[in-house]
Design a protein around this motif. Structure first.
Motif, PDB file in Angstrom:
ATOM      1  N   MET A   5       0.815  -1.214   0.000  1.00 27.53           N
ATOM      2  CA  MET A   5       0.000   0.000   0.000  1.00 27.53           C
ATOM      3  C   MET A   5       0.855   1.274   0.000  1.00 27.53           C
ATOM      4  N   ASN A   6       2.186   1.090  -0.086  1.00 25.65           N
ATOM      5  CA  ASN A   6       3.108   2.226  -0.058  1.00 25.65           C
ATOM      6  C   ASN A   6       2.864   3.124   1.147  1.00 25.65           C
ATOM      7  N   SER A   7       2.605   2.499   2.271  1.00 26.62           N
ATOM      8  CA  SER A   7       2.320   3.238   3.498  1.00 26.62           C
ATOM      9  C   SER A   7       3.490   3.089   4.459  1.00 26.62           C
ATOM     10  N   HIS A   8       3.832   4.164   5.123  1.00 22.29           N
ATOM     11  CA  HIS A   8       4.936   4.116   6.077  1.00 22.29           C
ATOM     12  C   HIS A   8       4.439   4.320   7.502  1.00 22.29           C
ATOM     13  N   ASP A   9       3.121   4.286   7.683  1.00 22.84           N
ATOM     14  CA  ASP A   9       2.565   4.439   9.019  1.00 22.84           C
ATOM     15  C   ASP A   9       2.943   3.238   9.874  1.00 22.84           C
ATOM     16  N   ASP A  10       3.123   3.471  11.150  1.00 22.86           N
ATOM     17  CA  ASP A  10       3.481   2.389  12.064  1.00 22.86           C
ATOM     18  C   ASP A  10       2.296   1.481  12.349  1.00 22.86           C
ATOM     19  N   GLU A  11       1.101   2.031  12.365  1.00 30.70           N
ATOM     20  CA  GLU A  11      -0.089   1.268  12.725  1.00 30.70           C
ATOM     21  C   GLU A  11      -1.013   1.104  11.526  1.00 30.70           C
ATOM     22  N   LEU A  12      -1.597  -0.075  11.423  1.00 34.73           N
ATOM     23  CA  LEU A  12      -2.617  -0.306  10.406  1.00 34.73           C
ATOM     24  C   LEU A  12      -3.954   0.147  10.950  1.00 34.73           C
ATOM     25  N   THR A  13      -4.809   0.623  10.067  1.00 36.99           N
ATOM     26  CA  THR A  13      -6.150   1.002  10.499  1.00 36.99           C
ATOM     27  C   THR A  13      -6.947  -0.268  10.760  1.00 36.99           C
ATOM     28  N   PRO A  14      -8.037  -0.195  11.530  1.00 36.53           N
ATOM     29  CA  PRO A  14      -8.875  -1.386  11.737  1.00 36.53           C
ATOM     30  C   PRO A  14      -9.364  -1.980  10.416  1.00 36.53           C
TER      31      PRO A  14
END
Length: 190
Positions: A5-14
């Motif tokens: 998803m090309n995401s660098h966030d530490d947490e995934l959304t629900p």
């Protein structure tokens, strides 16, 4: 999931966690030659395909090619173990290294009353060079990308490889770890 998803966030959304949750008997099949493509979810003999027509048509071609290559599958075995997965990691890793032409899977069972881990073994359709394994990112996948012409080993050779890997792994495991061995039709044998 983050990588796809090309995401660098530490947490995934629900919502992302829910989408990433797979049934316990599911496999992700990487059947495309493009590493940017999403895998196909397989639950036993059912493939879960996207509903968007353009994605569906691409995936159905991949599934058709994969299924045609499975016509000459090697015999598969399941080792049903009474020990935790963590206690067999070293033995399993040794077996994987010693038998590059066998595909291994390890599945822990947390609350099953009888067994704690199931290990699966199945022969690969094409001969694997150990050096190639080290050089490719496909080693992280449970499916290789190949076409029908890539089948280079006979079914007899693949079955022999699986049987040797099975015997080797059983000998590497702790004593009394193996509850039973099952073949691909799920009937126990001795």
């Amino acid at each position: 999931l983050r990588e796809k998803m090309n995401s660098h966030d530490d947490e995934l959304t629900p919502a992302q966690e829910k989408m990433a949750t797979l049934p316990s008997n599911a496999k992700l099949r990487y059947l495309s030659k493009s590493e940017s493509d999403w895998p196909i979810l397989q639950c036993r003999n059912i493939f879960i395909l996207p509903g968007v027509p353009e994605y569906f048509s691409n995936k159905i071609e991949n599934v058709a090619a994969y299924l045609s290559s499975q016509l000459e599958r090697s015999t598969a075995y399941r080792l049903v173990l009474g020990v935790e997965e963590a206690s067999i990691v070293d033995a399993l890793n040794e077996a994987v290294i010693d038998h590059p032409n066998v595909s291994f899977g390890s599945y822990p069972f947390v609350s099953h009353p009888e067994y704690k881990t199931v290990v699966t073994l199945e022969g690969t359709l094409h001969e694997t060079n150990v050096n190639e394994l080290k050089e490719t990112s496909l080693t992280k996948r449970n499916s290789a990308v190949f076409d029908r012409t890539a089948v280079t080993m006979s079914k007899e050779a693949r079955d022999r490889n699986v049987r040797l890997a099975l015997d080797d792994l059983v000998n590497k495991l702790p004593e009394d770890a193996v509850l039973r061995v099952e073949n691909d039709d799920l009937t126990p044998f001795n």
